[in-house]
Every structure is written in C-alpha cells, then in structure tokens.
Design an enzyme around this catalytic site. Structure first.
Site, PDB file in Angstrom:
ATOM      1  N   CYS A  99       0.850  -1.194   0.000  1.00 35.10           N
ATOM      2  CA  CYS A  99       0.000   0.000   0.000  1.00 35.10           C
ATOM      3  C   CYS A  99       0.876   1.230   0.000  1.00 35.10           C
ATOM      4  O   CYS A  99       1.876   1.289   0.722  1.00 35.10           O
ATOM      5  CB  CYS A  99      -0.892  -0.023   1.240  1.00 35.10           C
ATOM      6  SG  CYS A  99      -1.831   1.482   1.491  1.00 35.10           S
ATOM      7  N   CYS A 157      -7.993   0.828   0.200  1.00 31.66           N
ATOM      8  CA  CYS A 157      -7.424   0.235   1.412  1.00 31.66           C
ATOM      9  C   CYS A 157      -7.316  -1.275   1.198  1.00 31.66           C
ATOM     10  O   CYS A 157      -8.319  -1.934   0.919  1.00 31.66           O
ATOM     11  CB  CYS A 157      -8.329   0.544   2.605  1.00 31.66           C
ATOM     12  SG  CYS A 157      -7.804  -0.320   4.091  1.00 31.66           S
ATOM     13  N   GLN A 163     -17.980  -9.581  14.461  1.00 35.00           N
ATOM     14  CA  GLN A 163     -16.557  -9.791  14.161  1.00 35.00           C
ATOM     15  C   GLN A 163     -16.247  -9.336  12.735  1.00 35.00           C
ATOM     16  O   GLN A 163     -17.039  -9.574  11.824  1.00 35.00           O
ATOM     17  CB  GLN A 163     -16.191 -11.270  14.328  1.00 35.00           C
ATOM     18  CG  GLN A 163     -16.338 -11.789  15.758  1.00 35.00           C
ATOM     19  CD  GLN A 163     -15.225 -11.329  16.683  1.00 35.00           C
ATOM     20  OE1 GLN A 163     -14.256 -10.690  16.272  1.00 35.00           O
ATOM     21  NE2 GLN A 163     -15.366 -11.636  17.961  1.00 35.00           N
ATOM     22  N   TYR A 183     -20.698 -10.651  27.297  1.00 35.88           N
ATOM     23  CA  TYR A 183     -20.308  -9.755  26.198  1.00 35.88           C
ATOM     24  C   TYR A 183     -20.692 -10.444  24.875  1.00 35.88           C
ATOM     25  O   TYR A 183     -19.857 -10.635  24.002  1.00 35.88           O
ATOM     26  CB  TYR A 183     -18.803  -9.461  26.212  1.00 35.88           C
ATOM     27  CG  TYR A 183     -18.262  -8.996  27.542  1.00 35.88           C
ATOM     28  CD1 TYR A 183     -18.209  -7.629  27.851  1.00 35.88           C
ATOM     29  CD2 TYR A 183     -17.783  -9.899  28.482  1.00 35.88           C
ATOM     30  CE1 TYR A 183     -17.690  -7.192  29.068  1.00 35.88           C
ATOM     31  CE2 TYR A 183     -17.277  -9.483  29.695  1.00 35.88           C
ATOM     32  CZ  TYR A 183     -17.235  -8.134  29.994  1.00 35.88           C
ATOM     33  OH  TYR A 183     -16.711  -7.711  31.200  1.00 35.88           O
ATOM     34  N   CYS A 222      -9.306  -9.556  22.651  1.00 40.30           N
ATOM     35  CA  CYS A 222      -8.674  -8.838  21.543  1.00 40.30           C
ATOM     36  C   CYS A 222      -7.538  -7.963  22.054  1.00 40.30           C
ATOM     37  O   CYS A 222      -7.016  -7.133  21.330  1.00 40.30           O
ATOM     38  CB  CYS A 222      -9.708  -8.022  20.766  1.00 40.30           C
ATOM     39  SG  CYS A 222     -10.680  -6.945  21.801  1.00 40.30           S
TER      40      CYS A 222
HETATM   41  N1  SAH Z   1     -19.037 -12.153  21.543  1.00 42.71           N
HETATM   42  C1  SAH Z   1     -19.482 -11.222  20.542  1.00 42.71           C
HETATM   43  C2  SAH Z   1     -19.133  -9.759  20.843  1.00 42.71           C
HETATM   44  C3  SAH Z   1     -17.748  -9.469  21.338  1.00 42.71           C
HETATM   45  S1  SAH Z   1     -17.281  -7.769  21.301  1.00 42.71           S
HETATM   46  C4  SAH Z   1     -18.967 -11.628  19.175  1.00 42.71           C
HETATM   47  O1  SAH Z   1     -18.071 -12.468  19.054  1.00 42.71           O
HETATM   48  O2  SAH Z   1     -19.488 -11.121  18.179  1.00 42.71           O
HETATM   49  C5  SAH Z   1     -17.584  -7.227  22.919  1.00 42.71           C
HETATM   50  C6  SAH Z   1     -19.034  -6.888  23.205  1.00 42.71           C
HETATM   51  O3  SAH Z   1     -19.107  -6.487  24.571  1.00 42.71           O
HETATM   52  C7  SAH Z   1     -19.614  -5.748  22.410  1.00 42.71           C
HETATM   53  O4  SAH Z   1     -20.790  -6.182  21.779  1.00 42.71           O
HETATM   54  C8  SAH Z   1     -19.896  -4.653  23.440  1.00 42.71           C
HETATM   55  O5  SAH Z   1     -21.051  -3.917  23.146  1.00 42.71           O
HETATM   56  C9  SAH Z   1     -20.092  -5.463  24.703  1.00 42.71           C
HETATM   57  N2  SAH Z   1     -19.819  -4.809  25.990  1.00 42.71           N
HETATM   58  C10 SAH Z   1     -18.930  -3.853  26.295  1.00 42.71           C
HETATM   59  N3  SAH Z   1     -18.915  -3.614  27.604  1.00 42.71           N
HETATM   60  C11 SAH Z   1     -19.828  -4.441  28.183  1.00 42.71           C
HETATM   61  C12 SAH Z   1     -20.267  -4.675  29.520  1.00 42.71           C
HETATM   62  N4  SAH Z   1     -19.765  -3.997  30.545  1.00 42.71           N
HETATM   63  N5  SAH Z   1     -21.197  -5.622  29.726  1.00 42.71           N
HETATM   64  C13 SAH Z   1     -21.719  -6.325  28.685  1.00 42.71           C
HETATM   65  N6  SAH Z   1     -21.342  -6.140  27.402  1.00 42.71           N
HETATM   66  C14 SAH Z   1     -20.416  -5.209  27.150  1.00 42.71           C
END
Ligand code: SAH
Length: 460
Positions: free
Chosen positions: A73, A165, A288, A317, A418
């Site tokens: 790039c 990109c 993701q 989460y 992550c």
């Molecule tokens: N497991 C899912 C999302 C992971 S990303 C996947 O693989 O697609 C992390 C997620 O945590 C996000 O959706 C975000 O909105 C949420 N999040 C952030 N802080 C949080 C909290 N205190 N309690 C619950 N969820 C939360």
C-alpha cells in the site's frame, strides 16, 4: 543518555514493540524505530529523548532482514492501520504469538515454560488482504479543502486519504468513492474535529460474507443533510445494497457512532451466516470483522468448552448472540449478556430465526447481570454455570465480573480476548481464584495490523 535530539545513529534492531515498531539498544537504552525489523542494521535520526528510551526515525537500511517485504500500500508507514505491512506475513504471525506469550509472562506472571507448554500454534489467514467485512472510514479535508477519506495516522486523528485500502473489500472501497463523489458534487462539508463543525464524520460499510448483503451507515452531525437523496440514489444502484442508514453523532467525542439511527433504505440491517446459523446485524451491534477467521475462532472456543449437551453456559459480552447460538446446540441452556440494546434485540431475533429455544439474552453490564443471576430467583436456572465464556472489549473484564465468576465456580472458563495485556491481567486474577491455564491459542483476525485475538481455556 548516550545521544541527543537530531543525532544520527547506527543501530541493530533486536525486538518488536507492542505496535510492531522495531527496538534497538544502545548502552542499555531502548530506541524505538517505526518500520524497522529485528535483525536489521539501520541508520536512524533521534527524534525524542526520554529518561530510559528514545524514539528515532528510520533514515536508511544498511542491512535488511530477510523478513522485510515491499509494502503493498502506498500509505504504509503513514497510516496507523497496517503497521506491520513491511514484515512478511509468516513473521507477523510469529510476532503476534510472541506478543501474547510475553504479555502472559510479564503482565500475567505466568511461568514461561508453562505458557510454552499450553500454547497451540497461532491460526493464520490464508489471504491476509481484503479480509474485512466492515469499514469505518473517517471523513475530513486537507488545507486546500480537498476531501480526505481513509484511516487515521498513528496516534493522531489526521486522516490519511486512500482510494484503495488493501485490507478492505473492493465493495467498501468503491462505496467510499461514491460518497466522495457526492461530497464534491454537492459541496457537503466534511467534519472538522477541532472546530466541531461540518456534516459528515464517518462512512461505515458492512458486507455479509456469505450473503453478499451490503449496509452503508453514514455518521453525520445532523439529520437534514442537503442532497442526501442523491447519495442514496447512487448507493442503491450498487448490486446487493440492502440497507442505507444515517447515524447521528453531534457530540464532541472520540466515539465513532451516536445512539440514534435513521433508516433511509431497506430494512435497516443485513444478514450473514456463520456455519449453519443465520445472523441479523444492525448498525449499532458488534459483529466480528474477519468472517473467515471468526469461524475458526469460534470453533476453537467451542472445542475448548467441550460441551456434552446439558451444561449451563454463560456467554458474557455476547453481542448479537453469535457465540451463544454457535454453542447452544451442544449445551443445555445458554445465557447471553450484552450492554448494547440493539445487539440484544438482534440476538433474540437470531435465536428465533434459527429455531434455538435454549438461549436467553439479557441486556445490561455483564458485571451487574452476573451478580443478579445468582441472587434473582427467576434466573435461578442460570445460577450454576459449568462453562463461562467471556469475550470483552479491549479493556478486558470488570473486576466485579471476575469475582462473580470465581464465586459461581464453573468447571471451565473460555476467555476470548482482543487485547493480550488485559487478558493477562484478568488471567492472573482468575488463577489467583483457583483456575489453571490449560490452553492458549492466538488467532489472526487482523492481518497487517499489530492486533491479535486470543482464545484461552482455564479450568479448576
Ligand atoms: N461475543 C461477541 C461480541 C464481542 S465484542 C462476538 O463475538 O461477536 C464485545 C461486546 O461487549 C460488544 O458487543 C460490546 O457492546 C459489549 N460490551 C462492552 N462492555 C460491556 C459490559 N460492561 N457488559 C456487557 N457487554 C459489554
């Protein structure tokens, strides 16, 4: 300090830092040099001198590393996104695996031999380019008033303009150009962050990898953008365009999106599949970004969870319920918890469209809901999970959630992370709470960038 600002030095690089920058040592002082690779002998100019380290700028490479490749790039070295593009992909993978191990040893306090013994090889990508299903292009303008659409420079909000990109799909790149044309033709004012004025802040695109469905979400400062219909008309002509939305963000903030979404075209969401499960994804919901690697990531998490069919599982989460629904068939019941209301709405609908009736979704902070689950009689069927899956954002889990998990004492914990630094911090707490680290596996979801995803299995 053996040198001062503007000194030119010769340096041998012996390590890579957390963002992929080269590190060399002079008389015990670390010198950080962007775009330099371990094994290289370089010339560099000292830019900034601190007490025990310095930053220098690469001037020339005297002896190149065999790991050096031509960056694909033209913005490499300036754009803050792909900070590893000058390093061969094989070496990038090694770097990421090492980064995870180093965090676990240095921050988590784990024994290096133990970490080596439990770490499985990193899952690399077959093609580390054009892999993202989501683009988030900031929009700005330069001194001449020309529109800039691209990615932020490292540690700054200066937009590096790009028309192609190389970790994005051609479709997302094309949409950015359609918006650029409209901005120029209709004299739309891009957002000026320092003066907090202007109309358009970000262009967000999402593409269903398996369905091909496309969503465009324009982040703007107000609802009534002039000539918006002209943009919508051009975007609608793109094959598979499914939803076009506006997101209103009128705040002086680093957050990309505001809370309000207005649908301009289509149902306001797209769908995609992971394995045999179909998912609805709304603009404010997390999903993701690397669809091919996501399947491998979830498969690893599912293998670690080793479900037999009657377990109670927590998916903390949970976003739109991807992992919950992925493991529901193999579990007795699953509880998904997520803070974003739209994501929980999606998760409930996703359970329905996939005929999953053993998944329950609750909206709230994981740390608060987890505590409620063990005290609220109505949720008593979830009070004794045998497997807890957590997949927090970069800042990791809240300490209160870790405490609750230790209290409910599941046999297994699967931690998807992550950010290896916060992962290491949280794993230390869990190991103090009686858990053993059994397996660690990095998965490359973000080729060319310094980011790495990790799945970990802990058990009692
Ligand atoms: N497991 C899912 C999302 C992971 S990303 C996947 O693989 O697609 C992390 C997620 O945590 C996000 O959706 C975000 O909105 C949420 N999040 C952030 N802080 C949080 C909290 N205190 N309690 C619950 N969820 C939360």
């Amino acid at each position: 300090m053996p040198f001062k600002k503007n000194d030119e030095i010769e340096l041998v690089i012996d390590d890579l830092g957390v963002s992929g920058e080269g590190i060399g040592h002079v008389d015990g002082y670390a010198v950080f040099v962007k775009c330099a690779i371990p094994g290289e002998r370089i010339r560099a100019r000292i830019m900034k001198v601190k007490k025990s380290y310095a930053y220098a700028k690469l001037i020339s490479i005297i002896q190149a590393s065999p790991d050096r490749v031509d960056a694909k790039c033209k913005n490499a070295g300036r754009c803050g996104g792909c900070t590893l593009m000058h390093i061969s992909y094989e070496r990038q993978l090694l770097y990421k695996e090492e980064k995870v191990k180093n965090c676990l040893v240095r921050i988590g306090g784990f024994d290096r031999d133990h970490i080596d013994a439990v770490t499985e090889p990193i899952i690399g990508m077959d093609n580390p380019f054009h892999y993202r299903n989501k683009a988030q292009f900031p929009v700005s303008y330069d001194r001449n008033g020309d529109v800039k659409i691209g990615f932020y420079a490292e540690h700054s909000h200066n937009v590096i303009d790009t028309d192609n990109c190389i970790i994005q799909s051609d479709i997302s790149n094309g949409i950015a150009q359609t918006v650029r044309f409209w901005i120029n033709q209709c004299n739309i004012e891009p957002y000026n962050e320092s003066e907090h004025r202007g109309d358009i802040r970000h262009i967000i695109t999402r593409i269903g990898y398996h369905t091909g469905q496309i969503m465009v979400c324009l982040v703007v400062t107000r609802k009534n953008i002039p000539n918006l219909n002209r943009l919508v008309d051009s975007l609608k002509k793109i094959p598979d365009m499914t939803s076009i939305c506006l997101n209103i963000n009128d705040k002086k903030t680093n957050r990309i999106m505001g809370d309000k979404v207005i649908t301009l075209f289509g149902p306001g969401y797209i769908e995609d599949t992971i394995g045999s499960i179909r998912f609805r994804i709304s603009p404010l919901s997390f999903y993701q970004v690397n669809p091919i690697q996501t399947e491998k990531l979830y498969a690893t998490a599912s293998r670690y969870a080793e479900l037999t069919g009657d377990e109670t599982v927590w998916d903390m989460y949970c976003g739109i319920g991807t992992i919950s629904l992925f493991v529901a068939k193999k579990a007795g019941r699953v509880l998904g918890v997520e803070i974003v209301p739209d994501a929980i709405k999606d998760a409930k609908i996703n359970a329905e469209i996939n005929g999953v009736n053993n998944a329950t979704f609750l909206c709230g902070m994981a740390e608060e809901i987890a505590d409620e689950v063990i005290h609220n009689a109505e949720l008593s069927e979830f009070a004794h999970p045998s497997v807890v899956i957590v997949d927090p954002p970069r800042k990791g889990c809240d300490k209160a959630l870790i405490d609750t998990i230790i209290r409910v004492s599941p046999q297994k914990i699967v931690y998807i992370s992550c950010d290896p630094a916060t992962l290491a911090r949280d794993l230390m707490l869990l190991s103090e709470g009686g858990y053993e680290l059994r397996k660690v596996r990095a998965c490359d979801m973000f080729g060319m960038t310094g980011h790495v995803e990790t799945v970990v299995l802990l058990s009692q």
